[in-house]
Design a protein around this motif. Sequence first.
Motif, PDB file in Angstrom:
ATOM      1  N   ILE A  77       2.106  68.273  33.763  1.00  0.00           N
ATOM      2  CA  ILE A  77       3.248  67.759  34.525  1.00  0.00           C
ATOM      3  C   ILE A  77       3.070  66.259  34.760  1.00  0.00           C
ATOM      4  N   GLU A  78       3.981  65.516  34.189  1.00  0.00           N
ATOM      5  CA  GLU A  78       3.990  64.073  34.379  1.00  0.00           C
ATOM      6  C   GLU A  78       4.971  63.737  35.498  1.00  0.00           C
ATOM      7  N   ALA A  79       4.731  62.653  36.206  1.00  0.00           N
ATOM      8  CA  ALA A  79       5.591  62.263  37.328  1.00  0.00           C
ATOM      9  C   ALA A  79       7.052  62.159  36.896  1.00  0.00           C
ATOM     10  N   ARG A  80       7.292  61.630  35.714  1.00  0.00           N
ATOM     11  CA  ARG A  80       8.680  61.455  35.261  1.00  0.00           C
ATOM     12  C   ARG A  80       9.382  62.781  34.960  1.00  0.00           C
ATOM     13  N   ASP A  81       8.625  63.873  34.902  1.00  0.00           N
ATOM     14  CA  ASP A  81       9.203  65.182  34.585  1.00  0.00           C
ATOM     15  C   ASP A  81       9.599  65.992  35.817  1.00  0.00           C
ATOM     16  N   ARG A  82       9.298  65.517  36.997  1.00  0.00           N
ATOM     17  CA  ARG A  82       9.546  66.317  38.204  1.00  0.00           C
ATOM     18  C   ARG A  82      11.029  66.644  38.399  1.00  0.00           C
ATOM     19  N   ASP A  83      11.911  65.677  38.173  1.00  0.00           N
ATOM     20  CA  ASP A  83      13.351  65.947  38.318  1.00  0.00           C
ATOM     21  C   ASP A  83      13.824  66.951  37.265  1.00  0.00           C
ATOM     22  N   LEU A  84      13.286  66.839  36.054  1.00  0.00           N
ATOM     23  CA  LEU A  84      13.642  67.780  35.000  1.00  0.00           C
ATOM     24  C   LEU A  84      13.170  69.188  35.360  1.00  0.00           C
ATOM     25  N   LEU A  85      11.965  69.301  35.876  1.00  0.00           N
ATOM     26  CA  LEU A  85      11.469  70.615  36.290  1.00  0.00           C
ATOM     27  C   LEU A  85      12.336  71.205  37.392  1.00  0.00           C
ATOM     28  N   ALA A  86      12.848  70.360  38.282  1.00  0.00           N
ATOM     29  CA  ALA A  86      13.762  70.850  39.323  1.00  0.00           C
ATOM     30  C   ALA A  86      15.059  71.386  38.697  1.00  0.00           C
ATOM     31  N   LEU A  87      15.563  70.708  37.672  1.00  0.00           N
ATOM     32  CA  LEU A  87      16.751  71.194  36.963  1.00  0.00           C
ATOM     33  C   LEU A  87      16.475  72.547  36.289  1.00  0.00           C
ATOM     34  N   ILE A  88      15.316  72.657  35.667  1.00  0.00           N
ATOM     35  CA  ILE A  88      14.941  73.911  34.996  1.00  0.00           C
ATOM     36  C   ILE A  88      14.861  75.042  36.020  1.00  0.00           C
ATOM     37  N   ALA A  89      14.231  74.779  37.153  1.00  0.00           N
ATOM     38  CA  ALA A  89      14.129  75.797  38.206  1.00  0.00           C
ATOM     39  C   ALA A  89      15.513  76.192  38.702  1.00  0.00           C
ATOM     40  N   ALA A  90      16.379  75.207  38.878  1.00  0.00           N
ATOM     41  CA  ALA A  90      17.745  75.493  39.336  1.00  0.00           C
ATOM     42  C   ALA A  90      18.477  76.366  38.322  1.00  0.00           C
ATOM     43  N   TRP A  91      18.294  76.072  37.043  1.00  0.00           N
ATOM     44  CA  TRP A  91      18.963  76.865  36.006  1.00  0.00           C
ATOM     45  C   TRP A  91      18.442  78.305  35.982  1.00  0.00           C
ATOM     46  N   THR A  92      17.128  78.498  36.181  1.00  0.00           N
ATOM     47  CA  THR A  92      16.611  79.874  36.176  1.00  0.00           C
ATOM     48  C   THR A  92      17.166  80.676  37.346  1.00  0.00           C
ATOM     49  N   ALA A  93      17.443  79.998  38.459  1.00  0.00           N
ATOM     50  CA  ALA A  93      18.008  80.679  39.622  1.00  0.00           C
ATOM     51  C   ALA A  93      19.506  80.926  39.466  1.00  0.00           C
ATOM     52  N   GLN A  94      20.184  79.976  38.819  1.00  0.00           N
ATOM     53  CA  GLN A  94      21.630  80.091  38.633  1.00  0.00           C
ATOM     54  C   GLN A  94      21.976  79.522  37.252  1.00  0.00           C
ATOM     55  N   PRO A  95      21.939  80.367  36.223  1.00  0.00           N
ATOM     56  CA  PRO A  95      22.105  79.887  34.843  1.00  0.00           C
ATOM     57  C   PRO A  95      23.556  79.583  34.450  1.00  0.00           C
ATOM     58  N   THR A  96      24.075  78.499  34.972  1.00  0.00           N
ATOM     59  CA  THR A  96      25.439  78.099  34.608  1.00  0.00           C
ATOM     60  C   THR A  96      25.410  77.221  33.364  1.00  0.00           C
ATOM     61  N   ASN A  97      26.526  77.162  32.666  1.00  0.00           N
ATOM     62  CA  ASN A  97      26.623  76.284  31.498  1.00  0.00           C
ATOM     63  C   ASN A  97      26.505  74.821  31.894  1.00  0.00           C
ATOM     64  N   ASP A  98      27.038  74.443  33.053  1.00  0.00           N
ATOM     65  CA  ASP A  98      26.932  73.047  33.496  1.00  0.00           C
ATOM     66  C   ASP A  98      25.468  72.638  33.673  1.00  0.00           C
ATOM     67  N   LEU A  99      24.678  73.481  34.338  1.00  0.00           N
ATOM     68  CA  LEU A  99      23.249  73.180  34.512  1.00  0.00           C
ATOM     69  C   LEU A  99      22.522  73.187  33.172  1.00  0.00           C
ATOM     70  N   ARG A 100      22.893  74.116  32.316  1.00  0.00           N
ATOM     71  CA  ARG A 100      22.247  74.194  30.993  1.00  0.00           C
ATOM     72  C   ARG A 100      22.522  72.922  30.200  1.00  0.00           C
ATOM     73  N   HIS A 101      23.766  72.490  30.171  1.00  0.00           N
ATOM     74  CA  HIS A 101      24.105  71.270  29.432  1.00  0.00           C
ATOM     75  C   HIS A 101      23.468  70.036  30.057  1.00  0.00           C
ATOM     76  N   ARG A 102      23.403  69.973  31.383  1.00  0.00           N
ATOM     77  CA  ARG A 102      22.773  68.827  32.062  1.00  0.00           C
ATOM     78  C   ARG A 102      21.278  68.783  31.741  1.00  0.00           C
ATOM     79  N   THR A 103      20.626  69.931  31.775  1.00  0.00           N
ATOM     80  CA  THR A 103      19.200  70.005  31.460  1.00  0.00           C
ATOM     81  C   THR A 103      18.942  69.591  30.018  1.00  0.00           C
ATOM     82  N   MET A 104      19.810  70.033  29.123  1.00  0.00           N
ATOM     83  CA  MET A 104      19.688  69.663  27.711  1.00  0.00           C
ATOM     84  C   MET A 104      19.854  68.153  27.545  1.00  0.00           C
ATOM     85  N   GLU A 105      20.836  67.579  28.205  1.00  0.00           N
ATOM     86  CA  GLU A 105      21.082  66.144  28.096  1.00  0.00           C
ATOM     87  C   GLU A 105      19.876  65.332  28.581  1.00  0.00           C
ATOM     88  N   VAL A 106      19.340  65.692  29.742  1.00  0.00           N
ATOM     89  CA  VAL A 106      18.166  64.995  30.277  1.00  0.00           C
ATOM     90  C   VAL A 106      16.992  65.124  29.301  1.00  0.00           C
TER      91      VAL A 106
END
Length: 180
Positions: A77-106
Motif C-alpha cells: 500500500i502506497e500513500a497515493r493509493d489510499r483514496d483508490l483503496l477507499a473507492l474499491i472498498a466503497a464499490w465492494t459495499a455498493q457495486p454501482t456502475n458509477d463507482l465501478r467506472h470512477r474506480t476504473m478511471e482513477v
Amino acid sequence: MGSLRHAMPKELYAAIPEIADLTQHRPRDDEDAMDFLFRLRSSTTPEEAVTFTAFAALPQMAVWWGYECIRSLPEAIEARDRDLLALIAAWTAQPTNDLRHRTMEVSLYAPVRSPAVMLGLAVGWSGGSIAPNDPAPVPAHRAPRSINSAILSGLARAPLSERSVRLARIITLAESLCRS
C-alpha cells in the motif's frame, strides 16, 4: 456455491480457459473447490491457490478478497493509493456502475501500476461495460487476472522471510470463499 462462479473447478477451467495459462495444476473431475484449493496450497507452487481463487470467486467477492489481501500486506500500500483503496472498498459495499467506472478511471490514469491500481482495474473489468459510452462486454478473464496480479505483486513486496506466512494467510482467507 454463493461466492463461486461454478460449483466444480473443472467447470471453471472449461468456462474461462485462460486460467490454464496461469496454472500448472488442473482440477480432477470429482474435485470440489475446497479440495482443489487444499491441493494447490500443499503443492510446490502454492501461489496457484491465489490464481484459482481470483478466477473461481464471483467478481464482487473476488475484489473484496483481493482488497482484504492487499490490506494485509502493508508493503503493498502506497500513500497515493489510499483514496483508490477507499473507492474499491466503497464499490465492494455498493457495486454501482458509477463507482465501478470512477474506480476504473482513477486506476487507468494512475502513474504507477501498484497492487491497488491492479485491483482498481479489476473493479472496472468486473462486469458490465468498460466505460459509460462503450457497450462492449469485458472478457471474463480480465478481472481475475488483474486480481491475481494485484495480490501476487503485493506479496512480492513483502520481506522474503515473511512471504510464506503471508501467503498462508491469504489462502486461509480464500477458504472462506470456497466454503460459502
